[in-house]
Scaffold this active site. Structure first.
Site, PDB file in Angstrom:
ATOM      1  CE1 TYR A 146      -2.360  17.547  -3.049  1.00 51.37           C
ATOM      2  CE2 TYR A 146      -4.166  18.113  -4.502  1.00 51.37           C
ATOM      3  CZ  TYR A 146      -3.526  17.201  -3.687  1.00 51.37           C
ATOM      4  OH  TYR A 146      -4.047  15.948  -3.520  1.00 51.37           O
ATOM      5  CE  LYS A 199       2.420  11.176  10.756  1.00 55.41           C
ATOM      6  NZ  LYS A 199       2.009   9.974  11.505  1.00 55.41           N
ATOM      7  CG  ASP A 232      -0.431   7.840  10.749  1.00 49.18           C
ATOM      8  OD1 ASP A 232      -1.014   8.760  11.366  1.00 49.18           O
ATOM      9  OD2 ASP A 232       0.677   7.394  11.121  1.00 49.18           O
ATOM     10  CG  ASP A 256      -7.046  14.744  -3.511  1.00 53.71           C
ATOM     11  OD1 ASP A 256      -8.129  14.226  -3.836  1.00 53.71           O
ATOM     12  OD2 ASP A 256      -6.160  15.026  -4.332  1.00 53.71           O
ATOM     13  CG  ASP A 260      -9.949  10.045  -4.103  1.00 53.54           C
ATOM     14  OD1 ASP A 260     -10.899  10.850  -4.167  1.00 53.54           O
ATOM     15  OD2 ASP A 260      -9.040  10.005  -4.951  1.00 53.54           O
TER      16      ASP A 260
END
Length: 369
Positions: A146, A199, A232, A256, A260
């Protein structure tokens, strides 16, 4: 609701609390007062007085102070440990503020609110895609990809040519250690299971460091079970078997997205509570946005900000050992669950209740509990 203009700290000599409150933009001025009223009622039942320090913030602060986050607001927050923040709609601010850090971002950065804790739990009366979900996502909140959080000066995004855009991702040992510790401490109060999400098969150095440091921290918590997933695969497993997860710890961007997803699996982002915190300060802030399209209509769902405020009180209770504050937080959660189970909910959840109507029903339950 007691409103005071200034504060000397979070806890007063008589055991009362002082909490900063910023209504924000869009639906904020409708839902934040609902959370304040509910917290006031629950605190009163527990024998606690709350003084709410109302502070200028957002679009209204631009009108009155020429900036969405005035210095006087930041100075007042410095004297408090607990804050409630409504949503902000910085995209709608005048053009001169477009390149600025969002007002919520200013607060996070100034006070180093490094942990974003986002629970997702199916509630009675809410149609959940995953009825068995009950997870807490511990999202590292100070770095990652970010652009507003990964540089001391300048932006983490830049364009060497008009056709090439680059972004800097930052993962550090120090930031990872502290979010991992938050996750493991939280797991001890839940089901004792932490899942590290990364990841590292592709981003070997950055998310590989995150995974490895989390594993190092895990050694200090031998009573907590640990596993890890690629992000994933984790997204797929949250949909397929959410009940197998308890606390999920991950870096900023992954957290984030996954939070959600988890919020929607639990029924709606309208019920997605959240706190941003450091080791010494915490801020309630619902996971959803300002929803300017429904602002002023009296139909906004206050569940997420009410739940966030309950989380804020529970964070303070855990930090101070105050059973009365914890009882107030529990009373809020119970009243919201009871109201939803009775079929009282706002339009976004399939009901007909207004913001005020839902809040009144929660208050009535608190009064009789």
């Amino acid at each position: 609701m007691a409103i005071v203009e200034s504060s000397l700290g979070t806890a007063s000599s008589d055991g009362g609390l002082q909490i900063g409150v910023m209504n924000g933009d869009g639906i904020g001025p409708e839902i934040v007062p609902a959370a304040v009223a509910v917290a006031d009622a629950a605190a009163a039942r527990a024998g606690i007085r709350i003084d709410w320090v109302e502070l200028p913030f957002g679009a209204r602060a631009i009108e009155s102070h020429g900036t969405p986050i005035p210095d006087e607001t930041l100075e007042a927050l410095s004297g408090l440990d607990l804050w409630v923040l409504g949503p902000h709609d910085s995209a709608a601010y005048p053009a001169g503020f477009a390149a600025d850090l969002t007002p919520g971002g200013v607060i996070r950065k100034r006070f180093d609110l490094f942990a974003n804790l986002r629970p997702a739990r199916a509630l009675p009366g809410v149609a959940a895609t995953a009825p068995g979900i009950d997870v807490l996502i511990a999202r590292e909140n100070s770095e990652g990809l970010y652009a507003d959080r990964n540089m001391a000066v300048g932006s983490g995004e830049f364009m060497p040519t008009p056709d090439v855009a680059l972004s800097v991702g930052v993962i550090t040992r120090a930031a990872t250690e502290r979010i991992a510790a938050e996750a493991f401490r939280a797991a001890r109060g839940r089901s004792g299971h932490v899942t590290i999400v990364h990841k590292a098969n592709v981003l070997r150095l950055t998310t590989g460091l995150f995974r490895d440091v989390c594993r190092e921290v895990a050694v200090r918590y031998p009573d907590v079970r640990v596993d890890d997933f690629h992000v994933d695969a984790m997204a797929a497993m949250l949909v397929r078997r959410p009940e197998q997860f308890d606390v999920v710890v991950t870096e900023n961007l992954f957290g984030d997205i996954l939070s959600d997803l988890a919020g929607e699996l639990a029924g709606s982002l309208g019920i997605a509570a959240s706190v941003n915190c450091s080791s010494s300060r915490a801020m309630a802030q619902a996971a959803h946005g300002a929803a300017p399209d429904i602002a002023g209509q009296g139909i906004a769902n206050p569940v997420a900000i009410i739940g966030s405020t309950a989380m804020l009180l529970r964070w303070y209770a855990d930090r101070t050992g105050r059973a009365d504050v914890r009882a107030a937080a529990d009373r809020i959660d119970t009243a919201v669950a009871t109201t939803l189970a009775a079929g009282v909910c706002t339009r976004d959840l399939g009901g007909v209740a207004t913001t005020a109507g839902f809040t009144e029903r929660v208050l009535a339950d608190i009064a009789t509990s």
